[in-house]
Design a protein around this motif. Structure first.
Motif, PDB file in Angstrom:
ATOM      1  N   PRO A  84      45.534 -56.507   0.507  1.00  0.00           N
ATOM      2  CA  PRO A  84      44.413 -55.909  -0.227  1.00  0.00           C
ATOM      3  C   PRO A  84      43.102 -56.003   0.545  1.00  0.00           C
ATOM      4  CG  PRO A  84      44.816 -58.114  -1.035  1.00  0.00           C
ATOM      5  CD  PRO A  84      45.876 -57.851   0.005  1.00  0.00           C
ATOM      6  N   ALA A  85      42.161 -55.153   0.183  1.00  0.00           N
ATOM      7  CA  ALA A  85      40.813 -55.251   0.748  1.00  0.00           C
ATOM      8  C   ALA A  85      40.051 -56.403   0.111  1.00  0.00           C
ATOM      9  CB  ALA A  85      40.058 -53.944   0.538  1.00  0.00           C
ATOM     10  N   VAL A  86      40.344 -56.654  -1.165  1.00  0.00           N
ATOM     11  CA  VAL A  86      39.683 -57.719  -1.925  1.00  0.00           C
ATOM     12  C   VAL A  86      40.690 -58.322  -2.885  1.00  0.00           C
ATOM     13  CG1 VAL A  86      37.881 -58.255  -3.630  1.00  0.00           C
ATOM     14  CG2 VAL A  86      37.401 -56.629  -1.801  1.00  0.00           C
ATOM     15  N   VAL A  87      40.611 -59.642  -3.066  1.00  0.00           N
ATOM     16  CA  VAL A  87      41.383 -60.337  -4.098  1.00  0.00           C
ATOM     17  C   VAL A  87      40.403 -60.723  -5.202  1.00  0.00           C
ATOM     18  CG1 VAL A  87      42.788 -62.347  -4.675  1.00  0.00           C
ATOM     19  CG2 VAL A  87      43.067 -61.214  -2.454  1.00  0.00           C
ATOM     20  N   HIS A  88      40.688 -60.287  -6.416  1.00  0.00           N
ATOM     21  CA  HIS A  88      39.793 -60.516  -7.555  1.00  0.00           C
ATOM     22  C   HIS A  88      40.561 -61.323  -8.597  1.00  0.00           C
ATOM     23  CE1 HIS A  88      36.408 -58.701 -10.197  1.00  0.00           C
ATOM     24  NE2 HIS A  88      36.918 -59.750 -10.814  1.00  0.00           N
ATOM     25  N   ALA A  89      40.222 -62.602  -8.711  1.00  0.00           N
ATOM     26  CA  ALA A  89      40.986 -63.510  -9.565  1.00  0.00           C
ATOM     27  C   ALA A  89      40.190 -63.936 -10.789  1.00  0.00           C
ATOM     28  CB  ALA A  89      41.395 -64.752  -8.775  1.00  0.00           C
ATOM     29  N   ALA A 109      41.499 -61.416   3.307  1.00  0.00           N
ATOM     30  CA  ALA A 109      40.677 -60.647   2.371  1.00  0.00           C
ATOM     31  C   ALA A 109      39.773 -61.612   1.612  1.00  0.00           C
ATOM     32  CB  ALA A 109      41.565 -59.888   1.382  1.00  0.00           C
ATOM     33  N   PRO A 110      38.547 -61.221   1.324  1.00  0.00           N
ATOM     34  CA  PRO A 110      37.646 -62.107   0.576  1.00  0.00           C
ATOM     35  C   PRO A 110      38.119 -62.307  -0.857  1.00  0.00           C
ATOM     36  CG  PRO A 110      36.662 -59.942   0.815  1.00  0.00           C
ATOM     37  CD  PRO A 110      37.895 -59.935   1.660  1.00  0.00           C
ATOM     38  N   LEU A 111      37.760 -63.463  -1.402  1.00  0.00           N
ATOM     39  CA  LEU A 111      38.145 -63.825  -2.764  1.00  0.00           C
ATOM     40  C   LEU A 111      36.943 -63.713  -3.694  1.00  0.00           C
ATOM     41  CD1 LEU A 111      40.132 -65.035  -4.863  1.00  0.00           C
ATOM     42  CD2 LEU A 111      39.377 -67.316  -4.083  1.00  0.00           C
ATOM     43  N   VAL A 112      37.113 -62.918  -4.749  1.00  0.00           N
ATOM     44  CA  VAL A 112      36.127 -62.809  -5.828  1.00  0.00           C
ATOM     45  C   VAL A 112      36.727 -63.461  -7.063  1.00  0.00           C
ATOM     46  CG1 VAL A 112      34.858 -61.232  -7.331  1.00  0.00           C
ATOM     47  CG2 VAL A 112      35.194 -60.657  -4.923  1.00  0.00           C
ATOM     48  N   VAL A 113      35.957 -64.290  -7.729  1.00  0.00           N
ATOM     49  CA  VAL A 113      36.434 -64.936  -8.954  1.00  0.00           C
ATOM     50  C   VAL A 113      35.592 -64.470 -10.124  1.00  0.00           C
ATOM     51  CG1 VAL A 113      36.669 -67.119 -10.202  1.00  0.00           C
ATOM     52  CG2 VAL A 113      37.418 -66.949  -7.829  1.00  0.00           C
ATOM     53  N   VAL A 334      28.426 -49.714 -13.783  1.00  0.00           N
ATOM     54  CA  VAL A 334      28.987 -51.062 -13.615  1.00  0.00           C
ATOM     55  C   VAL A 334      30.055 -51.061 -12.529  1.00  0.00           C
ATOM     56  CG1 VAL A 334      30.303 -52.897 -14.750  1.00  0.00           C
ATOM     57  CG2 VAL A 334      28.410 -51.790 -15.954  1.00  0.00           C
ATOM     58  N   CYS A 335      30.861 -50.007 -12.477  1.00  0.00           N
ATOM     59  CA  CYS A 335      31.861 -49.890 -11.415  1.00  0.00           C
ATOM     60  C   CYS A 335      31.187 -49.898 -10.051  1.00  0.00           C
ATOM     61  CB  CYS A 335      32.680 -48.618 -11.599  1.00  0.00           C
ATOM     62  SG  CYS A 335      34.007 -48.404 -10.384  1.00  0.00           S
ATOM     63  N   ASP A 336      30.081 -49.190  -9.930  1.00  0.00           N
ATOM     64  CA  ASP A 336      29.348 -49.166  -8.660  1.00  0.00           C
ATOM     65  C   ASP A 336      28.865 -50.563  -8.272  1.00  0.00           C
ATOM     66  OD1 ASP A 336      29.735 -46.462  -8.381  1.00  0.00           O
ATOM     67  OD2 ASP A 336      27.750 -45.892  -9.133  1.00  0.00           O
ATOM     68  N   GLN A 337      28.498 -51.369  -9.255  1.00  0.00           N
ATOM     69  CA  GLN A 337      28.072 -52.738  -8.951  1.00  0.00           C
ATOM     70  C   GLN A 337      29.217 -53.542  -8.340  1.00  0.00           C
ATOM     71  OE1 GLN A 337      25.573 -54.930 -11.845  1.00  0.00           O
ATOM     72  NE2 GLN A 337      25.539 -53.046 -13.040  1.00  0.00           N
ATOM     73  N   TYR A 338      30.414 -53.399  -8.906  1.00  0.00           N
ATOM     74  CA  TYR A 338      31.574 -54.101  -8.347  1.00  0.00           C
ATOM     75  C   TYR A 338      31.857 -53.633  -6.924  1.00  0.00           C
ATOM     76  CZ  TYR A 338      33.050 -56.434 -12.666  1.00  0.00           C
ATOM     77  OH  TYR A 338      33.110 -57.250 -13.761  1.00  0.00           O
ATOM     78  N   LEU A 339      31.831 -52.336  -6.710  1.00  0.00           N
ATOM     79  CA  LEU A 339      32.140 -51.806  -5.388  1.00  0.00           C
ATOM     80  C   LEU A 339      31.114 -52.235  -4.352  1.00  0.00           C
ATOM     81  CD1 LEU A 339      33.300 -48.215  -6.402  1.00  0.00           C
ATOM     82  CD2 LEU A 339      34.745 -50.085  -5.565  1.00  0.00           C
ATOM     83  N   GLU A 340      29.856 -52.237  -4.735  1.00  0.00           N
ATOM     84  CA  GLU A 340      28.817 -52.688  -3.819  1.00  0.00           C
ATOM     85  C   GLU A 340      29.016 -54.164  -3.478  1.00  0.00           C
ATOM     86  OE1 GLU A 340      23.927 -53.083  -3.608  1.00  0.00           O
ATOM     87  OE2 GLU A 340      24.874 -51.888  -5.184  1.00  0.00           O
ATOM     88  N   SER A 341      29.390 -54.955  -4.471  1.00  0.00           N
ATOM     89  CA  SER A 341      29.628 -56.379  -4.238  1.00  0.00           C
ATOM     90  C   SER A 341      30.823 -56.572  -3.312  1.00  0.00           C
ATOM     91  CB  SER A 341      29.865 -57.086  -5.572  1.00  0.00           C
ATOM     92  OG  SER A 341      30.015 -58.479  -5.402  1.00  0.00           O
ATOM     93  N   TYR A 342      31.903 -55.826  -3.555  1.00  0.00           N
ATOM     94  CA  TYR A 342      33.089 -55.920  -2.699  1.00  0.00           C
ATOM     95  C   TYR A 342      32.738 -55.600  -1.244  1.00  0.00           C
ATOM     96  CZ  TYR A 342      36.118 -55.815  -6.907  1.00  0.00           C
ATOM     97  OH  TYR A 342      36.751 -56.090  -8.099  1.00  0.00           O
ATOM     98  N   ARG A 343      32.016 -54.510  -1.046  1.00  0.00           N
ATOM     99  CA  ARG A 343      31.700 -54.086   0.319  1.00  0.00           C
ATOM    100  C   ARG A 343      30.808 -55.113   1.017  1.00  0.00           C
ATOM    101  NH1 ARG A 343      30.821 -48.778  -2.520  1.00  0.00           N
ATOM    102  NH2 ARG A 343      32.764 -47.607  -2.247  1.00  0.00           N
ATOM    103  N   GLU A 344      29.891 -55.678   0.278  1.00  0.00           N
ATOM    104  CA  GLU A 344      28.990 -56.669   0.863  1.00  0.00           C
ATOM    105  C   GLU A 344      29.756 -57.907   1.329  1.00  0.00           C
ATOM    106  OE1 GLU A 344      25.818 -59.789  -0.933  1.00  0.00           O
ATOM    107  OE2 GLU A 344      25.475 -57.691  -1.474  1.00  0.00           O
ATOM    108  N   ILE A 345      30.620 -58.441   0.473  1.00  0.00           N
ATOM    109  CA  ILE A 345      31.329 -59.661   0.869  1.00  0.00           C
ATOM    110  C   ILE A 345      32.413 -59.345   1.897  1.00  0.00           C
ATOM    111  CG2 ILE A 345      30.860 -60.900  -1.270  1.00  0.00           C
ATOM    112  CD1 ILE A 345      33.720 -60.260  -2.151  1.00  0.00           C
ATOM    113  N   ARG A 346      32.967 -58.135   1.848  1.00  0.00           N
ATOM    114  CA  ARG A 346      33.990 -57.792   2.844  1.00  0.00           C
ATOM    115  C   ARG A 346      33.366 -57.675   4.238  1.00  0.00           C
ATOM    116  NH1 ARG A 346      39.063 -56.610   3.481  1.00  0.00           N
ATOM    117  NH2 ARG A 346      39.697 -55.083   5.031  1.00  0.00           N
ATOM    118  N   ASP A 347      32.173 -57.080   4.324  1.00  0.00           N
ATOM    119  CA  ASP A 347      31.500 -56.978   5.607  1.00  0.00           C
ATOM    120  C   ASP A 347      31.206 -58.381   6.165  1.00  0.00           C
ATOM    121  OD1 ASP A 347      31.578 -54.256   5.435  1.00  0.00           O
ATOM    122  OD2 ASP A 347      29.479 -54.025   4.784  1.00  0.00           O
ATOM    123  N   GLY A 348      30.737 -59.257   5.307  1.00  0.00           N
ATOM    124  CA  GLY A 348      30.452 -60.625   5.763  1.00  0.00           C
ATOM    125  C   GLY A 348      31.697 -61.391   6.127  1.00  0.00           C
TER     126      GLY A 348
END
Length: 353
Positions: A84-89, A109-113, A334-348
């Motif tokens: 996955p690009a992101v793991v969201h737990a 892949a970065p982990l989002v909780v 709200v979906c855009d907020q999640y996607l922006e957050s995913y892209r930010e942490i994935r880049d880092g």
């Protein structure tokens, strides 16, 4: 983007605010044409390891909710295979965050909780879960504070609210006019007595109220309304559908939020978007006041007298059946907020390798 959600228990096992929030997030991303997988205990009939419903693929890593160890052991290797690009737990239970972290590391892949509640927990597992992910998302500043108290880095905690659907609001006609509406599960934390006592102080004036929701304390509240001699003006409607609630909110003047505990005031948000004036009684374990701070059509009160005064003052504000300023809480936003957050942490995350 392929997103892997990790939640041993889902809404298909049991209703609950945390489960509903994670399911809603998965559906938001699916509707935005992203590939969504949910790793969970099996809830469907048969022994198939995967099951697709409504565009979401569910992976049954355990046969049922009694097999938590099986789920944990299979989680890391399954995450690696999904790439996955992101793991969201989900943070509930906190122990699954440790295994989701191992899997996200294998998958690079970065982990989002998603942390919806503190659960009254301050044990080692909760503190460990708060320190592990690259990003923690919470529904409110209240929960953000709880997570930081568990040791999370404040810079890694982001508030993303529960969404509403403004198109759905517009599609539903207002119902019968009512002055005050209250909506919640009627349990020990509902604190409906605060509103009923306030309304009783205004019995000499013309008003009507409706209570939406059911629960173990409903009988006690109905008896209180009778004792206060306002039972002829307070209607207890019980559990009603979202469509019926929206129709009521669009026809109501005031929405009163007096509950002692509220992780996120989703019903208040629907009501505000439907044009209601919001009156919130402040409580330390409720985030409801966050929605009405700096709001022209909102009141925050801390006593019964202030509640009475706020209801009176709200009567001087115009009635509305829609408020466009709450479109920032719409599903797409709200979906855009999640996607922006995913892209930010994935880049880092990629830069760290």
């Amino acid at each position: 983007m392929r997103i892997a959600f990790v939640s041993f228990e889902t809404v298909h096992h049991r209703d609950g605010e945390a489960n509903e929030r994670l399911q809603t997030t998965a559906e938001l991303l699916r509707d935005a044409d992203h590939e969504v997988h949910v790793l969970c205990a099996r809830w469907w009939d048969g022994e198939e390891p995967t099951f697709e419903r409504d565009g979401i693929t569910y992976h049954g890593l355990a046969p049922d909710l009694t097999s938590r160890r099986s789920f944990s052991l299979r989680l890391p290797i399954t995450l690696r295979s999904l790439d996955p690009a992101v793991v969201h737990a989900s943070a509930e239970p906190p122990t699954q965050v440790q295994w989701a972290g191992r899997g996200s590391a294998l998958a690079r892949a970065p982990l989002v909780v998603d942390w919806y509640d503190d659960g009254g927990s301050n044990d080692w597992h909760a503190r460990r879960a708060a320190s592990r992910p690259q990003r923690i998302v919470t529904p409110s500043q209240l929960v953000r504070t709880w997570v930081r108290e568990l040791g999370a880095d404040g810079d890694q905690v982001e508030v993303i609210p529960n969404p509403i659907d403004v198109d759905r609001i517009r599609s539903i006609d207002p119902g019968e006019p009512v002055d005050v509406v209250y909506a919640r599960h009627l349990d020990d934390d509902a604190n409906l007595e605060s509103l009923l006592l306030g309304l009783a102080e205004l019995r000499s004036r013309e008003w009507s109220a409706v209570v939406l929701g059911d629960g173990p304390e409903r009988g006690a509240y109905e008896a209180l309304a009778e004792d206060l001699r306002i039972d002829d003006r307070v209607r207890f409607a019980g559990e009603v559908s979202l469509e019926e609630r929206i129709a009521t909110y669009r026809s109501a003047h005031v929405f009163a939020q007096t509950a002692r505990r509220c992780v996120y005031p989703t019903e208040l948000l629907w009501a505000l978007a439907c044009g209601c004036v919001g009156i919130v009684e402040y409580h330390a374990d409720s985030s409801a006041h966050e929605l009405v701070e700096r709001l022209d059509r909102g009141f925050r009160v801390t006593s019964e007298q202030q509640l009475v005064d706020a209801i009176s003052a709200a009567g001087g504000l115009e009635r509305r059946d829609y408020d466009e300023q709450f479109e920032r809480f719409d599903r797409d936003a709200v979906c855009d907020q999640y996607l922006e957050s995913y892209r930010e942490i994935r880049d880092g995350y990629e830069l760290s390798f």
